[in-house]
Design a protein around this motif. Structure first.
Motif, PDB file in Angstrom:
ATOM      1  N   THR A 267     -33.241 -16.579  -4.304  1.00  0.00           N
ATOM      2  CA  THR A 267     -32.836 -17.744  -3.516  1.00  0.00           C
ATOM      3  C   THR A 267     -31.832 -17.349  -2.445  1.00  0.00           C
ATOM      4  O   THR A 267     -30.827 -16.692  -2.737  1.00  0.00           O
ATOM      5  CB  THR A 267     -32.217 -18.819  -4.427  1.00  0.00           C
TER       6      THR A 267
ATOM      7  N   CYS B 130     -28.996 -20.733   3.441  1.00  0.00           N
ATOM      8  CA  CYS B 130     -28.644 -20.592   4.857  1.00  0.00           C
ATOM      9  C   CYS B 130     -27.696 -21.727   5.232  1.00  0.00           C
ATOM     10  O   CYS B 130     -28.104 -22.883   5.305  1.00  0.00           O
ATOM     11  CB  CYS B 130     -29.896 -20.637   5.725  1.00  0.00           C
TER      12      CYS B 130
ATOM     13  N   TYR C 126     -39.859 -27.006  11.934  1.00  0.00           N
ATOM     14  CA  TYR C 126     -39.454 -26.099  10.850  1.00  0.00           C
ATOM     15  C   TYR C 126     -39.747 -24.637  11.179  1.00  0.00           C
ATOM     16  O   TYR C 126     -38.906 -23.760  10.962  1.00  0.00           O
ATOM     17  CB  TYR C 126     -40.201 -26.503   9.574  1.00  0.00           C
TER      18      TYR C 126
ATOM     19  N   PRO D 160     -34.061 -20.537   9.671  1.00  0.00           N
ATOM     20  CA  PRO D 160     -34.313 -20.499   8.224  1.00  0.00           C
ATOM     21  C   PRO D 160     -35.801 -20.646   7.885  1.00  0.00           C
ATOM     22  O   PRO D 160     -36.312 -19.967   6.979  1.00  0.00           O
ATOM     23  CB  PRO D 160     -33.499 -21.680   7.685  1.00  0.00           C
ATOM     24  N   GLY D 161     -36.505 -21.523   8.605  1.00  0.00           N
ATOM     25  CA  GLY D 161     -37.930 -21.693   8.377  1.00  0.00           C
ATOM     26  C   GLY D 161     -38.713 -20.454   8.764  1.00  0.00           C
ATOM     27  O   GLY D 161     -39.627 -20.020   8.045  1.00  0.00           O
TER      28      GLY D 161
ATOM     29  N   GLN E 207     -38.203 -17.850   6.144  1.00  0.00           N
ATOM     30  CA  GLN E 207     -39.034 -18.087   4.968  1.00  0.00           C
ATOM     31  C   GLN E 207     -40.454 -17.559   5.187  1.00  0.00           C
ATOM     32  O   GLN E 207     -41.031 -16.906   4.303  1.00  0.00           O
ATOM     33  CB  GLN E 207     -39.088 -19.574   4.654  1.00  0.00           C
TER      34      GLN E 207
ATOM     35  N   LEU F  20     -40.471 -13.695   5.096  1.00  0.00           N
ATOM     36  CA  LEU F  20     -40.242 -13.127   3.764  1.00  0.00           C
ATOM     37  C   LEU F  20     -41.364 -13.449   2.796  1.00  0.00           C
ATOM     38  O   LEU F  20     -41.581 -12.732   1.825  1.00  0.00           O
ATOM     39  CB  LEU F  20     -38.914 -13.641   3.193  1.00  0.00           C
TER      40      LEU F  20
ATOM     41  N   ARG G 219     -43.418 -16.656   0.432  1.00  0.00           N
ATOM     42  CA  ARG G 219     -42.995 -17.645  -0.563  1.00  0.00           C
ATOM     43  C   ARG G 219     -43.160 -17.164  -2.001  1.00  0.00           C
ATOM     44  O   ARG G 219     -42.822 -17.892  -2.932  1.00  0.00           O
ATOM     45  CB  ARG G 219     -43.775 -18.942  -0.363  1.00  0.00           C
TER      46      ARG G 219
ATOM     47  N   TYR H 139     -39.323 -15.099  -2.387  1.00  0.00           N
ATOM     48  CA  TYR H 139     -38.091 -15.633  -1.808  1.00  0.00           C
ATOM     49  C   TYR H 139     -38.181 -17.149  -1.618  1.00  0.00           C
ATOM     50  O   TYR H 139     -39.228 -17.674  -1.252  1.00  0.00           O
ATOM     51  CB  TYR H 139     -37.807 -14.995  -0.440  1.00  0.00           C
ATOM     52  N   TYR H 140     -37.050 -17.800  -1.851  1.00  0.00           N
ATOM     53  CA  TYR H 140     -36.916 -19.234  -1.592  1.00  0.00           C
ATOM     54  C   TYR H 140     -35.746 -19.413  -0.642  1.00  0.00           C
ATOM     55  O   TYR H 140     -34.596 -19.131  -0.991  1.00  0.00           O
ATOM     56  CB  TYR H 140     -36.672 -19.990  -2.895  1.00  0.00           C
ATOM     57  N   VAL H 141     -36.027 -19.839   0.594  1.00  0.00           N
ATOM     58  CA  VAL H 141     -35.006 -19.999   1.627  1.00  0.00           C
ATOM     59  C   VAL H 141     -34.598 -21.466   1.710  1.00  0.00           C
ATOM     60  O   VAL H 141     -35.430 -22.342   1.947  1.00  0.00           O
ATOM     61  CB  VAL H 141     -35.519 -19.505   2.996  1.00  0.00           C
TER      62      VAL H 141
ATOM     63  N   GLU I 123     -32.506 -24.377   3.586  1.00  0.00           N
ATOM     64  CA  GLU I 123     -31.870 -24.772   4.844  1.00  0.00           C
ATOM     65  C   GLU I 123     -30.707 -25.711   4.570  1.00  0.00           C
ATOM     66  O   GLU I 123     -30.876 -26.758   3.957  1.00  0.00           O
ATOM     67  CB  GLU I 123     -32.859 -25.534   5.729  1.00  0.00           C
TER      68      GLU I 123
END
Length: 217
Positions: free
Chosen positions: A3, A6, A25, A30-31, A34, A37, A39, A42-44, A46
């Motif tokens: 996780t 940002c 987005y 941040p979008g 994501q 990286l 899904r 990783y979990y970004v 915002e």
């Protein structure tokens, strides 16, 4: 899944200086991060808010803009957090706060230490999250003809240029990582403050490299 939180102001929220709206987005860093990286691993998250400061409560708004007031709550809300990316400091340059670059650096130290302390306290193993302090893109002369000129003024241009070394010192003092966004992006000519979609994507590319370097080693 790792996780990444940002945490920032309008340049994390995705403010569009052409119309005062918000970029889609996929055009907010941040979008875009994501998507770069992926899904699966990783979990970004915002967490950008227009006019957010490092530590100041803004008297002209009815909601609390202090980053230090809300960051511990967000860390707890999104635990477990592996990495907290903090990009703040621009709004502290407004006339009404009378903050110098050195003051903003000290405030950023408090933010980074808070992120590490709260995440460690909530971790079953007592392990703090990693923190990446990002020095925001410097304010340009286009500010003086933009819609935010009265709030910031020419003083903000000088402060923004002086800020990176103080934020780098803040990172060292809080055992955080550091990135100077000025090396890669600059604000839109619309107002001298906010990133273009291209700037958001470029920043996301640089941050994706740093995320891998911090979390995958």
């Amino acid at each position: 899944m790792k996780t990444i939180l940002c945490f920032g102001d309008s340049n994390t929220h995705g403010y569009d200086p052409t119309d005062g709206g918000r970029y889609p987005y996929v055009d907010r860093w941040p979008g875009a991060l994501q998507l770069l990286l992926g899904r699966d691993e990783y979990y970004v998250v915002e967490e950008g808010l227009n006019s957010r400061t490092t530590v100041q409560s803004d008297p002209v708004y009815d909601d609390d803009k202090s980053g230090l007031a809300i960051l511990p709550i967000l860390i707890k809300s999104h635990m477990p957090v592996d990495l907290c990316i903090i990009m703040l400091g621009t709004n502290d340059m407004k006339h009404r706060f009378s903050m110098e670059a050195c003051d903003i650096g000290r405030a950023a130290t408090l933010l980074a230490k808070a992120a590490r302390s709260v995440s460690a306290d909530k971790s079953p193993t007592g392990t703090p999250c990693e923190v990446l302090l990002v020095s925001p893109p410097p304010v340009t002369d286009d500010l003086l003809t933009g819609r935010c000129a009265d709030e910031f003024g020419e003083r903000a241009i000088a402060i923004s240029r002086a800020l990176p070394p103080y934020l780098e010192a803040a990172a060292q003092n809080s055992r955080a990582q550091f990135l100077d966004a000025a090396q890669f992006v600059q604000p839109s000519s619309q107002d001298g403050l906010h990133l273009t979609p291209e700037g958001h994507h470029r920043l996301a590319e640089i941050l994706a490299e740093r995320v891998h370097a911090i979390l995958d080693t």
